[in-house]
Design an enzyme around this catalytic site. Structure first.
Site, PDB file in Angstrom:
ATOM      1  N   ASN A  73       0.845  -1.195   0.000  1.00  0.00           N
ATOM      2  CA  ASN A  73       0.000   0.000   0.000  1.00  0.00           C
ATOM      3  C   ASN A  73       0.878   1.243   0.000  1.00  0.00           C
ATOM      4  O   ASN A  73       1.807   1.348   0.793  1.00  0.00           O
ATOM      5  CB  ASN A  73      -0.893  -0.014   1.243  1.00  0.00           C
ATOM      6  CG  ASN A  73      -1.992   1.044   1.242  1.00  0.00           C
ATOM      7  OD1 ASN A  73      -2.529   1.352   2.287  1.00  0.00           O
ATOM      8  ND2 ASN A  73      -2.352   1.606   0.114  1.00  0.00           N
ATOM      9  N   TYR A 106      -7.668  13.568  -1.610  1.00  0.00           N
ATOM     10  CA  TYR A 106      -7.528  12.764  -0.393  1.00  0.00           C
ATOM     11  C   TYR A 106      -7.054  13.661   0.740  1.00  0.00           C
ATOM     12  O   TYR A 106      -6.164  14.482   0.545  1.00  0.00           O
ATOM     13  CB  TYR A 106      -6.498  11.675  -0.694  1.00  0.00           C
ATOM     14  CG  TYR A 106      -5.933  10.932   0.476  1.00  0.00           C
ATOM     15  CD1 TYR A 106      -6.585   9.823   0.979  1.00  0.00           C
ATOM     16  CD2 TYR A 106      -4.739  11.333   1.069  1.00  0.00           C
ATOM     17  CE1 TYR A 106      -6.054   9.124   2.057  1.00  0.00           C
ATOM     18  CE2 TYR A 106      -4.200  10.643   2.139  1.00  0.00           C
ATOM     19  CZ  TYR A 106      -4.864   9.532   2.628  1.00  0.00           C
ATOM     20  OH  TYR A 106      -4.351   8.839   3.687  1.00  0.00           O
ATOM     21  N   GLU A 115     -10.277  10.323   7.622  1.00  0.00           N
ATOM     22  CA  GLU A 115      -9.550  10.207   6.355  1.00  0.00           C
ATOM     23  C   GLU A 115     -10.606  10.292   5.257  1.00  0.00           C
ATOM     24  O   GLU A 115     -11.560   9.517   5.282  1.00  0.00           O
ATOM     25  CB  GLU A 115      -8.832   8.855   6.317  1.00  0.00           C
ATOM     26  CG  GLU A 115      -7.987   8.605   5.078  1.00  0.00           C
ATOM     27  CD  GLU A 115      -7.303   7.232   5.123  1.00  0.00           C
ATOM     28  OE1 GLU A 115      -7.947   6.254   5.590  1.00  0.00           O
ATOM     29  OE2 GLU A 115      -6.133   7.133   4.711  1.00  0.00           O
ATOM     30  N   TYR A 117     -11.901  10.804   1.039  1.00  0.00           N
ATOM     31  CA  TYR A 117     -11.551  10.565  -0.359  1.00  0.00           C
ATOM     32  C   TYR A 117     -12.667  11.089  -1.260  1.00  0.00           C
ATOM     33  O   TYR A 117     -13.833  10.729  -1.075  1.00  0.00           O
ATOM     34  CB  TYR A 117     -11.485   9.066  -0.653  1.00  0.00           C
ATOM     35  CG  TYR A 117     -10.324   8.281  -0.126  1.00  0.00           C
ATOM     36  CD1 TYR A 117     -10.316   7.792   1.178  1.00  0.00           C
ATOM     37  CD2 TYR A 117      -9.247   7.954  -0.957  1.00  0.00           C
ATOM     38  CE1 TYR A 117      -9.267   7.010   1.641  1.00  0.00           C
ATOM     39  CE2 TYR A 117      -8.192   7.166  -0.499  1.00  0.00           C
ATOM     40  CZ  TYR A 117      -8.207   6.700   0.791  1.00  0.00           C
ATOM     41  OH  TYR A 117      -7.180   5.924   1.249  1.00  0.00           O
ATOM     42  N   GLU A 206      -3.013   6.301  -5.283  1.00  0.00           N
ATOM     43  CA  GLU A 206      -2.826   5.248  -4.284  1.00  0.00           C
ATOM     44  C   GLU A 206      -2.720   3.914  -4.999  1.00  0.00           C
ATOM     45  O   GLU A 206      -3.458   3.645  -5.954  1.00  0.00           O
ATOM     46  CB  GLU A 206      -4.012   5.234  -3.302  1.00  0.00           C
ATOM     47  CG  GLU A 206      -3.942   4.103  -2.287  1.00  0.00           C
ATOM     48  CD  GLU A 206      -4.762   4.365  -1.020  1.00  0.00           C
ATOM     49  OE1 GLU A 206      -5.428   5.422  -0.945  1.00  0.00           O
ATOM     50  OE2 GLU A 206      -4.723   3.512  -0.116  1.00  0.00           O
TER      51      GLU A 206
END
Ligand code: NAG
Ligand code: NAG
Length: 222
Positions: A73, A106, A115, A117, A206
């Site tokens: 990741n 993001y 968090e 997005y 990402e």
């Protein structure tokens, strides 16, 4: 968020013969080292959990380029810190439809730790899989589906934490256009998704258990 020893371990696990920890890190990272900072008028963040290789490079102004190989990741991109509501434009190349990757605006808030997005395009995995839709928002010529998920004991800007993720996922994927962030923040609020104090906001690439590349440029529309 990534430890030096994890990077060294990742390098050591590869085929490269490593003579020193410094060379080991360089074998993993052909571009700049993971971290956050300022570059040519923009904030950038480059995070990895340490597996595989990522070549992340800051270009002029709001440009960055990335190429990743066999990661677990990683997330990186350019934007602002702090990142309050803005209208932004972005363009460039992101052609990772056949692998697990997101192209999103993001960001993070604290108090509460969130968090978020605004997903413009994604590859083989729809981030909203397995969760139920809260509603939709129309913005910048498209429809976005709104979701909330929870991360338990996962990496965050405050270290390992449990926190909410808010999502706007564009139903017709695209690479390039405007993003009026206020529209999303207002819609999330309407559906009970409460943000906190602005931390950073980046137009992020990402990669998750994949290999891919991107070349993205962002700007603020004033
Ligand atoms: C991308 O946008 C920048 C301004 O933000 C512009 O200078 C550039 O020409 C654009 N590139 C493409 C491929 O549209
Ligand atoms: C983005 O916003 C600018 C300024 O409002 C506008 O001129 C431009 O046409 C918009 N671009 C797109 C792709 O909607």
């Amino acid at each position: 968020m990534v430890s030096f020893t994890a990077l060294v371990a990742a390098a050591a696990a590869g085929a490269t013969v490593v003579a020193s920890p410094l060379q080991a890190v360089q074998a993993v990272q052909a571009g700049i080292q993971p971290g956050t900072g300022k570059h040519d008028g923009f904030f950038y963040s480059f995070w990895t959990d340490g597996k595989g290789s990522i070549d992340y490079t800051n270009g002029p102004g709001g440009n960055y380029k990335s190429k990743w190989n066999n990661v677990n990741n990683w997330v990186g991109g350019k934007g602002w810190n702090p990142g309050p509501p803005k209208k932004i434009s972005y363009n460039g190349t992101w052609d990772n439809y056949k692998v697990n990757s997101y192209l999103s605006l993001y960001g993070w808030t604290t108090n509460p730790l969130v968090e978020y997005y605004i997903v413009e395009a994604y590859g083989t995995y729809n981030p909203s899989s397995g969760t139920s839709k809260k509603g939709t928002v129309e913005s910048d010529g498209g429809t976005y589906d709104i979701y909330q998920t929870t991360r338990v004991n996962q990496p965050s800007i405050l270290g390992t934490s449990t926190f909410a993720q808010f999502w706007s996922v564009r139903t017709q994927k695209r690479v390039g256009g405007n993003i009026t962030t206020q529209n999303h923040f207002d819609a999330w609020k309407k559906y009970g998704l409460k943000l906190g104090t602005w931390d950073y906001m980046i137009l992020a690439t990402e990669g998750y258990q994949s290999s891919g590349s991107s070349d993205i440029t962002i700007n603020e529309i004033k």
